[in-house]
Design a protein around this motif. Sequence first.
Motif, PDB file in Angstrom:
ATOM      1  N   PRO A 150       0.793  -1.234   0.000  1.00 15.68           N
ATOM      2  CA  PRO A 150       0.000   0.000   0.000  1.00 15.68           C
ATOM      3  C   PRO A 150       0.828   1.288   0.000  1.00 15.68           C
ATOM      4  N   ILE A 151       1.904   1.354   0.791  1.00 15.62           N
ATOM      5  CA  ILE A 151       2.719   2.577   0.824  1.00 15.62           C
ATOM      6  C   ILE A 151       3.339   2.850  -0.539  1.00 15.62           C
ATOM      7  N   LEU A 152       3.799   1.807  -1.214  1.00 12.30           N
ATOM      8  CA  LEU A 152       4.463   1.996  -2.503  1.00 12.30           C
ATOM      9  C   LEU A 152       3.499   2.255  -3.651  1.00 12.30           C
ATOM     10  N   LEU A 153       2.194   2.135  -3.390  1.00 13.95           N
ATOM     11  CA  LEU A 153       1.191   2.414  -4.417  1.00 13.95           C
ATOM     12  C   LEU A 153       0.669   3.850  -4.376  1.00 13.95           C
ATOM     13  N   GLN A 154       1.041   4.603  -3.357  1.00 11.31           N
ATOM     14  CA  GLN A 154       0.539   5.972  -3.224  1.00 11.31           C
ATOM     15  C   GLN A 154       0.970   6.816  -4.422  1.00 11.31           C
ATOM     16  N   GLU A 155       0.017   7.506  -5.012  1.00 13.06           N
ATOM     17  CA  GLU A 155       0.278   8.313  -6.209  1.00 13.06           C
ATOM     18  C   GLU A 155       1.251   9.459  -5.930  1.00 13.06           C
ATOM     19  N   SER A 156       1.201  10.035  -4.726  1.00 10.39           N
ATOM     20  CA  SER A 156       2.019  11.206  -4.412  1.00 10.39           C
ATOM     21  C   SER A 156       3.452  10.855  -4.008  1.00 10.39           C
ATOM     22  N   MET A 157       3.770   9.576  -3.919  1.00 11.10           N
ATOM     23  CA  MET A 157       5.089   9.154  -3.452  1.00 11.10           C
ATOM     24  C   MET A 157       6.192   9.544  -4.429  1.00 11.10           C
ATOM     25  N   VAL A 158       7.300  10.047  -3.859  1.00 11.84           N
ATOM     26  CA  VAL A 158       8.488  10.318  -4.659  1.00 11.84           C
ATOM     27  C   VAL A 158       9.241   8.995  -4.783  1.00 11.84           C
ATOM     28  N   LEU A 159       9.387   8.512  -6.003  1.00 13.14           N
ATOM     29  CA  LEU A 159       9.997   7.208  -6.228  1.00 13.14           C
ATOM     30  C   LEU A 159      11.496   7.332  -6.452  1.00 13.14           C
ATOM     31  N   LYS A 165      17.708  13.252   1.152  1.00 10.73           N
ATOM     32  CA  LYS A 165      16.294  13.063   0.861  1.00 10.73           C
ATOM     33  C   LYS A 165      15.860  11.657   1.274  1.00 10.73           C
ATOM     34  N   ALA A 166      14.601  11.525   1.664  1.00 10.09           N
ATOM     35  CA  ALA A 166      14.060  10.233   2.092  1.00 10.09           C
ATOM     36  C   ALA A 166      13.275   9.578   0.965  1.00 10.09           C
ATOM     37  N   TYR A 167      13.413   8.253   0.875  1.00 10.87           N
ATOM     38  CA  TYR A 167      12.703   7.464  -0.118  1.00 10.87           C
ATOM     39  C   TYR A 167      12.168   6.208   0.565  1.00 10.87           C
ATOM     40  N   TYR A 168      11.035   5.713   0.090  1.00 10.68           N
ATOM     41  CA  TYR A 168      10.500   4.456   0.610  1.00 10.68           C
ATOM     42  C   TYR A 168      11.078   3.284  -0.165  1.00 10.68           C
ATOM     43  N   GLY A 169      11.412   2.247   0.571  1.00 12.36           N
ATOM     44  CA  GLY A 169      11.893   1.004   0.001  1.00 12.36           C
ATOM     45  C   GLY A 169      11.485  -0.129   0.929  1.00 12.36           C
ATOM     46  N   TYR A 170      12.027  -1.307   0.701  1.00 16.06           N
ATOM     47  CA  TYR A 170      11.728  -2.424   1.594  1.00 16.06           C
ATOM     48  C   TYR A 170      12.992  -3.226   1.860  1.00 16.06           C
ATOM     49  N   ILE A 171      13.039  -3.862   3.009  1.00 13.27           N
ATOM     50  CA  ILE A 171      14.196  -4.651   3.398  1.00 13.27           C
ATOM     51  C   ILE A 171      14.157  -5.966   2.623  1.00 13.27           C
ATOM     52  N   PHE A 183      14.744  -0.563  -3.770  1.00 18.43           N
ATOM     53  CA  PHE A 183      13.880   0.504  -4.255  1.00 18.43           C
ATOM     54  C   PHE A 183      13.416   0.125  -5.661  1.00 18.43           C
ATOM     55  N   PHE A 184      12.864   1.050  -6.395  1.00 19.15           N
ATOM     56  CA  PHE A 184      12.407   0.783  -7.749  1.00 19.15           C
ATOM     57  C   PHE A 184      13.604   0.679  -8.697  1.00 19.15           C
ATOM     58  N   ASN A 185      13.377   0.042  -9.843  1.00 17.37           N
ATOM     59  CA  ASN A 185      14.358  -0.103 -10.912  1.00 17.37           C
ATOM     60  C   ASN A 185      15.622  -0.823 -10.446  1.00 17.37           C
ATOM     61  N   ASN A 186      15.444  -1.764  -9.523  1.00 19.63           N
ATOM     62  CA  ASN A 186      16.526  -2.607  -9.015  1.00 19.63           C
ATOM     63  C   ASN A 186      17.654  -1.814  -8.343  1.00 19.63           C
ATOM     64  N   ILE A 187      17.320  -0.656  -7.770  1.00 20.97           N
ATOM     65  CA  ILE A 187      18.282   0.144  -7.009  1.00 20.97           C
ATOM     66  C   ILE A 187      18.292  -0.385  -5.579  1.00 20.97           C
ATOM     67  N   LYS A 188      19.498  -0.578  -5.037  1.00 22.34           N
ATOM     68  CA  LYS A 188      19.626  -1.117  -3.681  1.00 22.34           C
ATOM     69  C   LYS A 188      20.578  -0.266  -2.869  1.00 22.34           C
ATOM     70  N   LYS A 246      11.150   3.971   5.425  1.00 26.88           N
ATOM     71  CA  LYS A 246      11.529   5.250   4.836  1.00 26.88           C
ATOM     72  C   LYS A 246      13.002   5.437   5.163  1.00 26.88           C
ATOM     73  N   ALA A 247      13.837   5.507   4.129  1.00 33.38           N
ATOM     74  CA  ALA A 247      15.280   5.584   4.319  1.00 33.38           C
ATOM     75  C   ALA A 247      15.808   6.900   3.750  1.00 33.38           C
ATOM     76  N   TYR A 248      16.722   7.506   4.486  1.00 35.46           N
ATOM     77  CA  TYR A 248      17.376   8.732   4.035  1.00 35.46           C
ATOM     78  C   TYR A 248      18.708   8.365   3.382  1.00 35.46           C
ATOM     79  N   VAL A 249      18.986   8.986   2.264  1.00 35.09           N
ATOM     80  CA  VAL A 249      20.244   8.742   1.559  1.00 35.09           C
ATOM     81  C   VAL A 249      21.306   9.631   2.199  1.00 35.09           C
TER      82      VAL A 249
END
Length: 129
Positions: free
Chosen positions: A46-55, A66-72, A84-89, A115-118
């Motif tokens: 659900p979090i990764l489906l939000q339209e307003s999310m910065v991918l 900057k913070a981005y959502y990803g998963y462990i 993250f998206f596009n096979n970025i880790k 939510k991870a900060y780079v």
Amino acid sequence: MVDSFNFTDKQFPGFVKPKFKEGKPIKARVLSVDPVNKRLYLTIKPILLQESMVLLEDLEKIEPGKAYYGYISGKNDYGFIVSFFNNIKGVLSFKHLEEFDKLKPSSLNLGQTIKAYVLFLIKRTSSWT
């Protein structure tokens, strides 16, 4: 293809089987594309489906601080692998978790959305294996 890490934002002990039915529409987002094997990797978190999310989907557009959502998606001796998206880790170090976030590594689970900060970016070169 939707792997079990991409069903829910928080993983549960034991497998929770989602209720899919053939022909039933679902809302999903493309995580990555594998043109060689002709596969799409999807998420229905659900979090990764939000339209307003910065991918986070392009290495050239990553902004330190900057913070981005990803998963462990994995774990090693140093820390957690965050996908993250596009096979970025990236790596979320155990040291950083304990010193700055005051979290114990045992409080996070594989598949959990975070939510991870780079802090900084190291780009791979083609000579790395």
